[in-house]
Design a protein around this motif. Structure first.
Motif, short mmCIF file in Angstrom:
data_model
loop_
_atom_site.label_atom_id
_atom_site.label_comp_id
_atom_site.label_asym_id
_atom_site.label_seq_id
_atom_site.Cartn_x
_atom_site.Cartn_y
_atom_site.Cartn_z
N CYS A 1 0.80 -1.31 0.11
CA CYS A 1 0.15 0.05 -0.17
C CYS A 1 0.83 1.05 -0.06
N ARG A 2 2.25 0.98 0.33
CA ARG A 2 3.19 2.29 0.27
C ARG A 2 3.99 2.33 -1.06
N ARG A 3 3.53 1.32 -2.03
CA ARG A 3 3.97 1.48 -3.46
C ARG A 3 3.14 2.08 -4.01
N ASN A 4 3.68 2.32 -5.51
CA ASN A 4 2.94 3.22 -6.38
C ASN A 4 1.85 2.17 -6.91
N PRO A 5 0.63 2.78 -7.24
CA PRO A 5 -0.40 1.86 -7.72
C PRO A 5 -0.18 0.95 -8.91
N GLU A 6 0.60 1.60 -9.57
CA GLU A 6 1.06 0.54 -10.96
C GLU A 6 1.36 -0.77 -10.48
N ALA B 1 -12.21 -10.43 -6.24
CA ALA B 1 -12.43 -9.31 -7.28
C ALA B 1 -12.54 -7.86 -6.74
N LEU B 2 -11.67 -7.10 -7.32
CA LEU B 2 -11.49 -5.73 -6.69
C LEU B 2 -12.06 -4.53 -7.90
N THR B 3 -12.68 -3.80 -7.54
CA THR B 3 -13.07 -2.72 -8.55
C THR B 3 -12.36 -1.35 -8.26
N ASP B 4 -12.46 -0.29 -9.01
CA ASP B 4 -11.70 0.90 -8.93
C ASP B 4 -12.95 2.07 -8.24
N ARG B 5 -13.97 1.60 -7.67
CA ARG B 5 -15.28 2.36 -7.65
C ARG B 5 -14.96 3.78 -6.90
N HIS B 6 -14.16 3.85 -5.89
CA HIS B 6 -13.75 4.88 -5.27
C HIS B 6 -12.76 5.74 -5.58
N ASP C 1 -6.96 5.45 -2.79
CA ASP C 1 -6.13 4.34 -2.08
C ASP C 1 -6.60 3.58 -0.80
N ASP C 2 -7.39 4.74 -0.02
CA ASP C 2 -7.87 4.42 1.23
C ASP C 2 -8.79 3.34 1.18
N ARG C 3 -9.75 3.35 0.25
CA ARG C 3 -11.02 2.53 0.22
C ARG C 3 -10.59 1.29 -0.41
N PHE C 4 -9.68 1.24 -1.26
CA PHE C 4 -9.16 0.19 -2.05
C PHE C 4 -8.39 -0.58 -1.07
N TRP C 5 -7.72 -0.13 -0.09
CA TRP C 5 -6.77 -1.14 0.62
C TRP C 5 -7.55 -1.68 1.76
N PHE C 6 -8.91 -0.89 2.35
CA PHE C 6 -9.61 -1.36 3.13
C PHE C 6 -10.39 -2.62 2.57
#
Length: 371
Positions: free
Chosen positions: A201-206, A249-254, A257-262
């Motif tokens: 989570c500290r790395r770049n999203p790529e 399965a994960l989306t990019d809804r929000h 990064d905070d919502r994604f990692w939670f």
């Protein structure tokens, strides 16, 4: 390779009937139907019915015709099979044509973008493609199957997604996950991988697109990224594909990064804490509190991101989160991204939802970039 879900589709060419071929063959050989009847022992009436297409050309007849005409029996059998399949398909097209309105339930434009359909036409061909995509024989059976899913699906009652879009998104995720090579599921391996997953989570999203699925695959988790569809309100999902392979399965809804990692750890919580027979569809995990399973997954995610051993330091930060350099210092100490800390402070009411968002990192999933 782009992330598509085009089903394999058999499109038959127009086939000549075996009767037409038999008639042409007799003309070329100069043999009359009466002569063929004498040579084969088949009645002229039955031969005429085969030529007209009203009688089936059996494998036994094919063997006899091979000896008389020289055309291999396998060729006669293939002609018969292709002709009958064509007739059956034409009959099926008539039946499916009565169900074209079923397509109105789906976001056809999005299905074109996702390469599930080639166009937005309400056609029998597109209905067939969609049924192939879902792996069901007809719309009625699909509806019965999905009605049974209601028992297995766990989803918050607070959201009202387009159920058909959700089914498309989930099916697309399942098909993608089937292509992911994984080790057999091992709970202990997944637990051992948690610190490495958390460090991402500290790395770049790529880097998430490659490293996160790779870490999960070691433990038997097929993690796939599937962009959100309009009207679905889904952030993530967990579903067991086999006893030894589970889909996350994960989306990019929000798109933060905070919502994604939670959501990442919420879904992992479902894998580690809950049964294999349920499918969890999660909209905004932070809002789920009625369902015990969702509450457990929330608490698991919260503990993974900001462990209780940092409670004292976090309470001090929550009391005085400004200036925002304090948030960055705390995030570095804990080993997570500042955006995740901001999201937690906002959720707890220590910051307004409009504050600190500059520390969050945005990301977006694009279908053509996912392989």
């Amino acid at each position: 390779m782009t992330l598509g879900a085009e089903p394999l589709e058999y499109v038959p060419q127009s086939s000549a009937s075996p009767g037409e071929t038999l008639k042409e063959t007799l003309e070329e050989l100069g043999i009359t139907q009466a002569d063929l009847a004498r040579r084969t022992g088949i009645s002229t009436k039955h031969l005429n019915q085969m030529i007209q297409g009203t009688a089936v050309l059996t494998p036994e007849t094919a063997e006899v015709l091979e000896r008389v005409t020289g055309l291999p029996a396998v060729a006669w059998n293939r002609l018969e099979a292709a002709w009958r399949a064509q007739a059956v398909r034409a009959s099926e097209d008539v039946k499916l044509g009565k169900h074209l309105d079923w397509l109105d339930n789906f976001p056809l434009a999005e299905l074109v973008v996702r390469k599930i359909l080639p166009d937005k036409k309400k056609s029998v061909q597109n209905l067939r493609r969609l049924l192939n995509f879902f792996g069901v024989a007809d719309p009625g059976l699909a509806e019965e199957l999905w009605a049974g899913y209601q028992v297995a699906f766990r989803r918050s009652a607070k959201i009202e997604p387009n159920d058909y879009s959700v089914l498309v998104w989930l099916r697309h995720s399942v098909l993608r996950a089937r292509q992911v090579e994984c080790q057999p599921f091992r709970r202990d391996e997944l637990v051992r991988s948690l610190p490495e997953i958390r460090a991402l989570c500290r790395r770049n999203p790529e880097s998430w697109l490659t490293e996160l699925p790779a870490l999960c695959a070691r433990a038997g988790v097929a993690l796939v990224f599937m962009p959100a569809m309009r009207g679905t309100h889904v952030s993530g999902a967990t579903r067991w594909l086999t006893p030894e392979k589970v889909l996350i399965a994960l989306t990019d809804r929000h798109k933060k990064d905070d919502r994604f990692w939670f959501t990442v750890f919420h879904e992992i919580g479902h894998v580690l804490l809950h049964g294999k027979r349920l499918t969890f569809l999660d909209g905004d995990p932070l809002k789920y509190d009625e369902d015990p399973a969702e509450d457990e997954a929330n608490r698991f995610a919260a503990e993974m991101l900001i462990p209780t051993r940092y409670s004292y330091d976090f309470e001090r930060l929550r009391g005085r989160p400004r200036p925002f350099t304090k948030i960055e210092e705390f995030a570095e100490m804990v080993g997570i991204s500042p955006g995740v800390v901001v999201g937690r402070l906002q959720h707890d009411g220590a910051l307004a939802w409009s504050e600190g968002n500059g520390l969050k990192r945005g990301f977006e999933l694009i279908l053509d970039e996912l392989v």
